[in-house]
Design a protein around this motif. Structure first.
Motif, PDB file in Angstrom:
ATOM      1  N   TYR A   1       0.667   3.691   5.551  1.00 45.46           N
ATOM      2  CA  TYR A   1       0.281   3.556   4.149  1.00 45.46           C
ATOM      3  C   TYR A   1       0.385   2.091   3.732  1.00 45.46           C
ATOM      4  O   TYR A   1       1.152   1.322   4.291  1.00 45.46           O
ATOM      5  CB  TYR A   1       1.223   4.358   3.238  1.00 45.46           C
ATOM      6  CG  TYR A   1       1.104   5.849   3.318  1.00 45.46           C
ATOM      7  CD1 TYR A   1       1.855   6.578   4.232  1.00 45.46           C
ATOM      8  CD2 TYR A   1       0.271   6.545   2.445  1.00 45.46           C
ATOM      9  CE1 TYR A   1       1.763   7.964   4.287  1.00 45.46           C
ATOM     10  CE2 TYR A   1       0.179   7.929   2.484  1.00 45.46           C
ATOM     11  CZ  TYR A   1       0.929   8.634   3.416  1.00 45.46           C
ATOM     12  OH  TYR A   1       0.843  10.005   3.466  1.00 45.46           O
ATOM     13  N   ARG A   2      -0.367   1.767   2.700  1.00 44.29           N
ATOM     14  CA  ARG A   2      -0.151   0.483   2.022  1.00 44.29           C
ATOM     15  C   ARG A   2       0.218   0.808   0.580  1.00 44.29           C
ATOM     16  O   ARG A   2      -0.487   1.577  -0.096  1.00 44.29           O
ATOM     17  CB  ARG A   2      -1.406  -0.387   2.070  1.00 44.29           C
ATOM     18  CG  ARG A   2      -1.198  -1.737   1.377  1.00 44.29           C
ATOM     19  CD  ARG A   2      -2.356  -2.681   1.647  1.00 44.29           C
ATOM     20  NE  ARG A   2      -3.609  -2.230   1.079  1.00 44.29           N
ATOM     21  CZ  ARG A   2      -4.791  -2.711   1.437  1.00 44.29           C
ATOM     22  NH1 ARG A   2      -4.885  -3.625   2.387  1.00 44.29           N
ATOM     23  NH2 ARG A   2      -5.897  -2.264   0.861  1.00 44.29           N
ATOM     24  N   GLN A   3       1.308   0.221   0.148  1.00 46.08           N
ATOM     25  CA  GLN A   3       1.739   0.375  -1.241  1.00 46.08           C
ATOM     26  C   GLN A   3       1.373  -0.896  -1.987  1.00 46.08           C
ATOM     27  O   GLN A   3       1.820  -1.985  -1.644  1.00 46.08           O
ATOM     28  CB  GLN A   3       3.234   0.655  -1.323  1.00 46.08           C
ATOM     29  CG  GLN A   3       3.708   1.066  -2.709  1.00 46.08           C
ATOM     30  CD  GLN A   3       5.170   1.459  -2.750  1.00 46.08           C
ATOM     31  OE1 GLN A   3       5.973   0.975  -1.964  1.00 46.08           O
ATOM     32  NE2 GLN A   3       5.525   2.348  -3.670  1.00 46.08           N
ATOM     33  N   SER A   4       0.555  -0.729  -3.006  1.00 45.25           N
ATOM     34  CA  SER A   4       0.060  -1.886  -3.759  1.00 45.25           C
ATOM     35  C   SER A   4       1.164  -2.465  -4.634  1.00 45.25           C
ATOM     36  O   SER A   4       2.195  -1.816  -4.854  1.00 45.25           O
ATOM     37  CB  SER A   4      -1.111  -1.451  -4.634  1.00 45.25           C
ATOM     38  OG  SER A   4      -0.639  -0.604  -5.677  1.00 45.25           O
ATOM     39  N   PRO A   5       0.951  -3.654  -5.182  1.00 40.91           N
ATOM     40  CA  PRO A   5       1.928  -4.197  -6.142  1.00 40.91           C
ATOM     41  C   PRO A   5       2.145  -3.282  -7.344  1.00 40.91           C
ATOM     42  O   PRO A   5       3.202  -3.317  -7.967  1.00 40.91           O
ATOM     43  CB  PRO A   5       1.283  -5.531  -6.564  1.00 40.91           C
ATOM     44  CG  PRO A   5       0.471  -5.929  -5.367  1.00 40.91           C
ATOM     45  CD  PRO A   5      -0.073  -4.639  -4.816  1.00 40.91           C
ATOM     46  N   GLN A   6       1.142  -2.450  -7.633  1.00 41.32           N
ATOM     47  CA  GLN A   6       1.291  -1.467  -8.725  1.00 41.32           C
ATOM     48  C   GLN A   6       2.006  -0.204  -8.252  1.00 41.32           C
ATOM     49  O   GLN A   6       2.166   0.741  -9.012  1.00 41.32           O
ATOM     50  CB  GLN A   6      -0.094  -1.089  -9.292  1.00 41.32           C
ATOM     51  CG  GLN A   6      -0.824  -2.214  -9.990  1.00 41.32           C
ATOM     52  CD  GLN A   6      -1.356  -3.267  -9.026  1.00 41.32           C
ATOM     53  OE1 GLN A   6      -1.787  -2.946  -7.927  1.00 41.32           O
ATOM     54  NE2 GLN A   6      -1.303  -4.523  -9.434  1.00 41.32           N
ATOM     55  N   LYS A   7       2.425  -0.199  -6.992  1.00 43.38           N
ATOM     56  CA  LYS A   7       3.243   0.868  -6.390  1.00 43.38           C
ATOM     57  C   LYS A   7       2.476   2.108  -5.979  1.00 43.38           C
ATOM     58  O   LYS A   7       3.084   3.084  -5.577  1.00 43.38           O
ATOM     59  CB  LYS A   7       4.413   1.267  -7.310  1.00 43.38           C
ATOM     60  CG  LYS A   7       5.316   0.097  -7.678  1.00 43.38           C
ATOM     61  CD  LYS A   7       5.918  -0.552  -6.431  1.00 43.38           C
ATOM     62  CE  LYS A   7       6.850  -1.686  -6.809  1.00 43.38           C
ATOM     63  NZ  LYS A   7       7.349  -2.376  -5.582  1.00 43.38           N
ATOM     64  N   THR A   8       1.147   2.096  -6.087  1.00 43.40           N
ATOM     65  CA  THR A   8       0.408   3.266  -5.624  1.00 43.40           C
ATOM     66  C   THR A   8       0.254   3.233  -4.102  1.00 43.40           C
ATOM     67  O   THR A   8       0.193   2.161  -3.498  1.00 43.40           O
ATOM     68  CB  THR A   8      -0.978   3.321  -6.263  1.00 43.40           C
ATOM     69  OG1 THR A   8      -1.660   2.101  -5.983  1.00 43.40           O
ATOM     70  CG2 THR A   8      -0.890   3.528  -7.754  1.00 43.40           C
ATOM     71  N   PHE A   9       0.183   4.413  -3.500  1.00 42.62           N
ATOM     72  CA  PHE A   9       0.047   4.528  -2.047  1.00 42.62           C
ATOM     73  C   PHE A   9      -1.407   4.708  -1.649  1.00 42.62           C
ATOM     74  O   PHE A   9      -2.122   5.522  -2.215  1.00 42.62           O
ATOM     75  CB  PHE A   9       0.812   5.750  -1.531  1.00 42.62           C
ATOM     76  CG  PHE A   9       2.297   5.573  -1.461  1.00 42.62           C
ATOM     77  CD1 PHE A   9       3.089   5.850  -2.552  1.00 42.62           C
ATOM     78  CD2 PHE A   9       2.906   5.147  -0.294  1.00 42.62           C
ATOM     79  CE1 PHE A   9       4.461   5.696  -2.495  1.00 42.62           C
ATOM     80  CE2 PHE A   9       4.280   4.990  -0.226  1.00 42.62           C
ATOM     81  CZ  PHE A   9       5.053   5.272  -1.326  1.00 42.62           C
ATOM     82  N   GLU A  10      -1.818   3.934  -0.661  1.00 44.55           N
ATOM     83  CA  GLU A  10      -3.122   4.152  -0.042  1.00 44.55           C
ATOM     84  C   GLU A  10      -2.872   4.558   1.409  1.00 44.55           C
ATOM     85  O   GLU A  10      -2.164   3.844   2.135  1.00 44.55           O
ATOM     86  CB  GLU A  10      -3.948   2.860  -0.019  1.00 44.55           C
ATOM     87  CG  GLU A  10      -4.444   2.362  -1.346  1.00 44.55           C
ATOM     88  CD  GLU A  10      -5.223   1.067  -1.125  1.00 44.55           C
ATOM     89  OE1 GLU A  10      -6.463   1.109  -1.120  1.00 44.55           O
ATOM     90  OE2 GLU A  10      -4.569   0.015  -0.947  1.00 44.55           O
ATOM     91  N   LEU A  11      -3.444   5.667   1.812  1.00 46.48           N
ATOM     92  CA  LEU A  11      -3.325   6.066   3.211  1.00 46.48           C
ATOM     93  C   LEU A  11      -4.317   5.257   4.032  1.00 46.48           C
ATOM     94  O   LEU A  11      -5.512   5.229   3.730  1.00 46.48           O
ATOM     95  CB  LEU A  11      -3.600   7.559   3.352  1.00 46.48           C
ATOM     96  CG  LEU A  11      -3.565   8.121   4.766  1.00 46.48           C
ATOM     97  CD1 LEU A  11      -2.168   7.972   5.364  1.00 46.48           C
ATOM     98  CD2 LEU A  11      -3.988   9.583   4.769  1.00 46.48           C
ATOM     99  N   ILE A  12      -3.814   4.618   5.071  1.00 48.83           N
ATOM    100  CA  ILE A  12      -4.680   3.815   5.936  1.00 48.83           C
ATOM    101  C   ILE A  12      -5.221   4.680   7.065  1.00 48.83           C
ATOM    102  O   ILE A  12      -6.424   4.747   7.297  1.00 48.83           O
ATOM    103  CB  ILE A  12      -3.911   2.614   6.512  1.00 48.83           C
ATOM    104  CG1 ILE A  12      -3.461   1.692   5.382  1.00 48.83           C
ATOM    105  CG2 ILE A  12      -4.762   1.857   7.523  1.00 48.83           C
ATOM    106  CD1 ILE A  12      -2.496   0.600   5.820  1.00 48.83           C
TER     107      ILE A  12
END
Lengths: 116, 113
Positions: free
Chosen positions: A36-47
């Motif tokens: 996953y990548r967690q953005s600076p806004q703290k949301t998770f993106e599944l890679i």
């Protein structure tokens, strides 16, 4: 107990260069690993999702050419961010588990990527 | 498609007060629901999980009940402590062949003295 070690904890790379991060599962068999990548806004993106002895499945907007993943055995997985640019900044997390949909994911501490 | 909604981005409370963090989900499958807690500079850790309808699950003073009729899995605690300040994520694992964990957007809980 079950743990996931992820390293490095932090890394800074120059724009256009690449960096590799690794996850080590201890105390359980990491049959499946999710990056996953967690953005600076703290949301998770599944890679991508990786299962040992199966093809790695990448989510939309993420490709093997940009984020190659290796999952060679039940305790180790790595991912490389190739040609990193500013939009690749964030906290990269690996989550590993043994078993099916109802099993918990154990997360590493994450690798914080900064790009100059 | 499958999704998780957390309506509160930020919740600030005084120590000792009760809290409820909302979580609703959408899936056509029979779901597994999770709450993860992430303290500052730490990895997300599992707090609660459930797949049983209308059964309360508890851990470390937090509790949640999966209600399939309303597609909800709200997290509650009767008396928050300073150490509860953290980021809370609700997550869904559809019991389909794909085992992926779908996260909500997270709720930052800040507990004041």
């Amino acid at each position: 107990g079950a743990l996931v070690y992820q390293y490095p904890r932090r890394t800074i790379c120059k724009s256009g260069t690449s960096m590799r991060m690794e996850c080590q599962a201890v105390g359980f068999q990491a049959t499946s690993v999710a990056w996953y990548r967690q953005s600076p806004q703290k949301t998770f993106e599944l890679i991508a999702l990786s299962t040992v002895n199966s093809a790695i499945k990448y989510e939309q907007n993420f490709t093997q050419e940009k984020f190659p993943i290796s999952h060679p055995n039940l305790s180790f997985s790595s991912m490389t961010v190739l040609n990193a640019y500013l939009e690749d900044r964030g906290l990269y997390l690996c989550g590993a588990r043994e078993g099916g949909a109802g099993e918990r994911l154990f997360f590493g501490h994450g690798t914080k990527l900064s790009v100059l | 498609g499958d999704s998780v909604t957390q309506t509160e981005g930020l919740v600030t409370l005084t120590k000792g007060l009760p809290v409820m963090l909302n979580c609703t989900y959408q899936t056509t499958y029979s779901p597994f629901l999770f709450w993860y807690v992430q303290h500052l500079n730490e990895a997300p850790k599992l707090l609660l999980k459930s797949s049983t309808d209308n059964k309360r699950t508890e851990h470390q003073g937090f509790y949640a009940t999966l209600h399939k009729s309303s597609s909800s899995f709200h997290l509650q605690k009767s008396s928050v402590q300073l150490s509860d300040s953290a980021l809370y994520f609700c997550a869904l694992s559809p019991s389909s062949g794909s085992w992926q964990l779908i996260f909500g957007s997270g709720t930052q809980l800040t507990v004041m003295p």
